[in-house]
Design an enzyme around this catalytic site. Structure first.
Site, PDB file in Angstrom:
ATOM      1  N   ASP A 238     -11.464  -3.231  -2.125  1.00  0.00           N
ATOM      2  CA  ASP A 238     -10.462  -2.353  -2.343  1.00  0.00           C
ATOM      3  C   ASP A 238     -10.831  -1.416  -3.269  1.00  0.00           C
ATOM      4  OD1 ASP A 238      -8.073  -1.026  -3.171  1.00  0.00           O
ATOM      5  OD2 ASP A 238      -7.143  -2.764  -4.279  1.00  0.00           O
TER       6      ASP A 238
ATOM      7  N   TYR B 122       3.807  -2.167  -3.453  1.00  0.00           N
ATOM      8  CA  TYR B 122       3.893  -0.714  -3.137  1.00  0.00           C
ATOM      9  C   TYR B 122       5.115  -0.513  -3.289  1.00  0.00           C
ATOM     10  CZ  TYR B 122      -0.520  -0.420  -0.858  1.00  0.00           C
ATOM     11  OH  TYR B 122      -1.789  -0.612  -0.981  1.00  0.00           O
TER      12      TYR B 122
ATOM     13  N   GLN C 219      -9.474  -8.271  -3.297  1.00  0.00           N
ATOM     14  CA  GLN C 219      -9.749  -7.278  -4.456  1.00  0.00           C
ATOM     15  C   GLN C 219     -10.851  -6.570  -4.543  1.00  0.00           C
ATOM     16  OE1 GLN C 219      -7.370  -9.271  -7.472  1.00  0.00           O
ATOM     17  NE2 GLN C 219      -5.502  -9.084  -7.320  1.00  0.00           N
TER      18      GLN C 219
ATOM     19  N   ARG D 265      -3.059  -5.703   0.337  1.00  0.00           N
ATOM     20  CA  ARG D 265      -3.161  -6.036  -0.665  1.00  0.00           C
ATOM     21  C   ARG D 265      -3.540  -7.563  -0.950  1.00  0.00           C
ATOM     22  NH1 ARG D 265      -4.055  -1.073  -3.859  1.00  0.00           N
ATOM     23  NH2 ARG D 265      -3.045  -1.540  -5.191  1.00  0.00           N
TER      24      ARG D 265
ATOM     25  N   SER E 226      -7.869   0.385  -4.868  1.00  0.00           N
ATOM     26  CA  SER E 226      -7.876   1.124  -6.220  1.00  0.00           C
ATOM     27  C   SER E 226      -9.085   1.320  -7.772  1.00  0.00           C
ATOM     28  CB  SER E 226      -8.105  -0.371  -6.970  1.00  0.00           C
ATOM     29  OG  SER E 226      -6.709  -1.641  -6.369  1.00  0.00           O
TER      30      SER E 226
END
Length: 382
Positions: free
Chosen positions: A136, A233, A133, A128, A139
Site C-alpha cells: 500500500d 474511506y 497492506q 485496501r 499509506s
C-alpha cells in the site's frame, strides 16, 4: 524477466521506485534489473550502489524502455522532455507497466497504454485488504507526508510548538487542528504531539475517535450519518452536512495556530473544509498546510505548489510532500513495489491472474481494454 526502473521526470519528484535492498530481493526472486543512470541520486542512492546490488545501470533510456518486460516507477507516464516522446509510447507493445497512476488525471496516458496493449498496474488502485497492506503505497507515502506537513508548519509558524517555562516567563503551547484522521492525519497528530503542541482532530468517521485520542489529541465530534464506505474511506457528504461541519470547525480554527488538512475522497475533488471566511477568522500569523491541494484543496484560498499569505494567514500548498523526504519515501515505496511484484510472481515468472484479488483490483489496462470501472466511465465521457 527483466525489470527496468527509469528516472522520475515528473515535476518536483525526487523519489525513486527501487533501492539496492530491493534490487537484491528482485534478483533473488528470479528477475534481472536495470536502473536508469542517475535515477537514485536525489534519494541519495548512487549508480555504484545499484551495481553493487546486482543491477545494470542503463545509459540508453529509449533502449532500456524497449528491452524491459516490466517498467516500474512512481509517477504515471508523462512526456519525456529529452526524448520528445510520451513514456506510455516508450514501453514495448504488450509490456507491463507498474506505477502510481491516478486514472482521473491521466486519461490520455491510459488511452495510449490501451492502444499498445500494455498491462498497467496502478499502485493507487491496490485494494485496501489485509493481504495487500504491505503493497500500500498510499499509506506509506501518506504517513511521510503527515509527518513532514507538521514540520513545514512549525518552520513557518512564528511560535514554539511546546510549553516552555523560562526566566522571562511561560510560553503556552501552540494549538494545532488536524482535519482528516486517515494515515496522514494520524501521523500529523503524532508528530505535533511529539513537538509538544495541543492537538484537536476532526474526521467524519466516528470510528477513528479512539485512534485520535490514543495519540493524545482531542477528537472534534460532529456526528455524521453513514460517513464511511465499505473500503474504509470517507464518503462524500451533502452540502448541508458539510456546512454544519464548517460552522463547528470555524469555532475551533478561530483559536488555532496551525491547521493541517488531509481530507480526500477517492475519485472525487477534495471536500472544502476551510472557507475564505474561516481563514479570515484565524489568528494573524497562523499557518495552514493543505495536503489535499493536488485534488482541488480543502482550503478555498490554497494555491497548488505555492506558499501564499491570505488575510494574515500563511497557506502552504506543497504538491508533493513525500518527495521532500526522498530517502525514506523511496525506501518505503520500493518495498511496496517489491511486495507487489513478488506477490504476483509464480515460480519466478510474473503472473497476471485475472481472478486473483490484488491483480483484479490493481490492473488498470490489459489486452487493449480498461478494466477499472470508474476509469472506463471517464474515458467514455472524454
Amino acid at each position: 524477466m527483466h525489470i527496468f526502473f527509469p528516472k522520475e521526470i515528473a515535476d518536483l519528484e525526487q523519489r525513486v521506485a527501487v533501492v539496492p535492498e530491493t534490487v537484491k530481493k528482485l534478483i533473488a526472486a528470479g528477475y534481472t534489473v536495470s536502473v536508469e543512470k542517475g535515477a537514485g541520486l536525489k534519494a541519495a542512492v548512487s549508480d555504484a550502489a545499484y551495481e553493487k546490488a546486482g543491477a545494470t545501470v542503463a545509459g540508453d533510456v529509449a533502449q532500456a524502455w524497449q528491452q524491459a518486460d516490466i517498467v516500474a516507477k512512481i509517477n504515471g507516464p508523462v512526456q519525456h522532455p529529452e526524448l520528445k516522446k510520451h513514456e506510455a509510447e516508450m514501453i514495448k507493445e504488450g509490456g507491463i507497466l507498474i506505477a502510481s497512476l491516478v486514472p482521473a488525471n491521466e486519461l490520455d496516458a491510459i488511452k495510449i497504454l490501451m492502444q499498445r496493449k500494455v498491462s498497467c498496474f496502478s499502485m493507487s488502485l491496490i485494494p485496501r485488504i489485509t493481504i495487500a497492506q504491505k503493497m500500500d503505497t498510499l499509506s506509506s507515502q501518506a504517513s511521510i507526508a503527515g509527518y513532514k506537513a507538521v514540520l513545514m508548519a512549525a518552520a513557518q509558524l512564528g511560535k514554539y510548538f511546546p510549553l516552555l517555562m523560562t526566566a522571562a516567563g511561560t510560553i503556552t503551547p501552540s494549538k494545532v487542528v488536524i482535519l482528516g484522521a486517515g494515515v496522514a492525519g494520524l501521523q500529523a497528530i503524532a508528530t505535533a504531539r511529539r513537538l509538544g503542541a495541543n492537538v484537536e482532530a476532526f474526521d467524519i468517521r466516528a470510528a477513528v475517535k479512539e485512534q485520535v485520542e490514543s495519540l493524545g489529541a482531542k477528537f472534534i465530534d460532529i456526528p455524521v450519518a453513514d460517513a464511511e464506505d465499505a473500503g474504509g474511506y470517507a464518503k462524500e457528504q451533502s452540502e448541508s452536512e458539510q456546512e454544519r461541519q464548517r460552522q463547528e470547525l470555524a469555532k475551533r480554527l478561530s483559536s488555532a495556530d496551525v491547521a493541517i488538512t488531509t481530507a480526500l475522497i477517492p475519485g472525487r475533488p477534495a471536500p472544502l473544509l476551510i472557507t475564505e471566511e474561516m481563514v479570515k477568522g484565524m489568528p494573524l500569523g497562523s499557518v495552514i498546510v493543505d495536503m489535499a491541494v493536488s485534488q482541488g484543496g480543502n482550503c478555498a484560498l490554497s494555491e497548488p505548489g505555492q506558499t501564499v499569505e491570505r488575510e494574515g494567514v500563511t497557506i502552504i500548498g506543497e504538491l508533493n510532500i513525500p518527495a521532500t523526504v526522498a530517502i525514506h519515501a523511496s525506501q518505503l515505496y520500493a518495498r511496496n513495489m517489491l511486495n507487489l511484484i513478488t506477490h504476483l510472481t509464480v515460480e519466478k515468472q510474473f503472473n497476471i491472474d485475472l481472478e486473483e484479488v490484488v491483480t483484479d483490483g490493481a490492473l488498470l489496462t490489459h489486452d487493449g481494454s480498461c478494466r477499472h470501472e470508474h476509469s472506463r466511465s471517464l474515458l467514455e465521457a472524454s
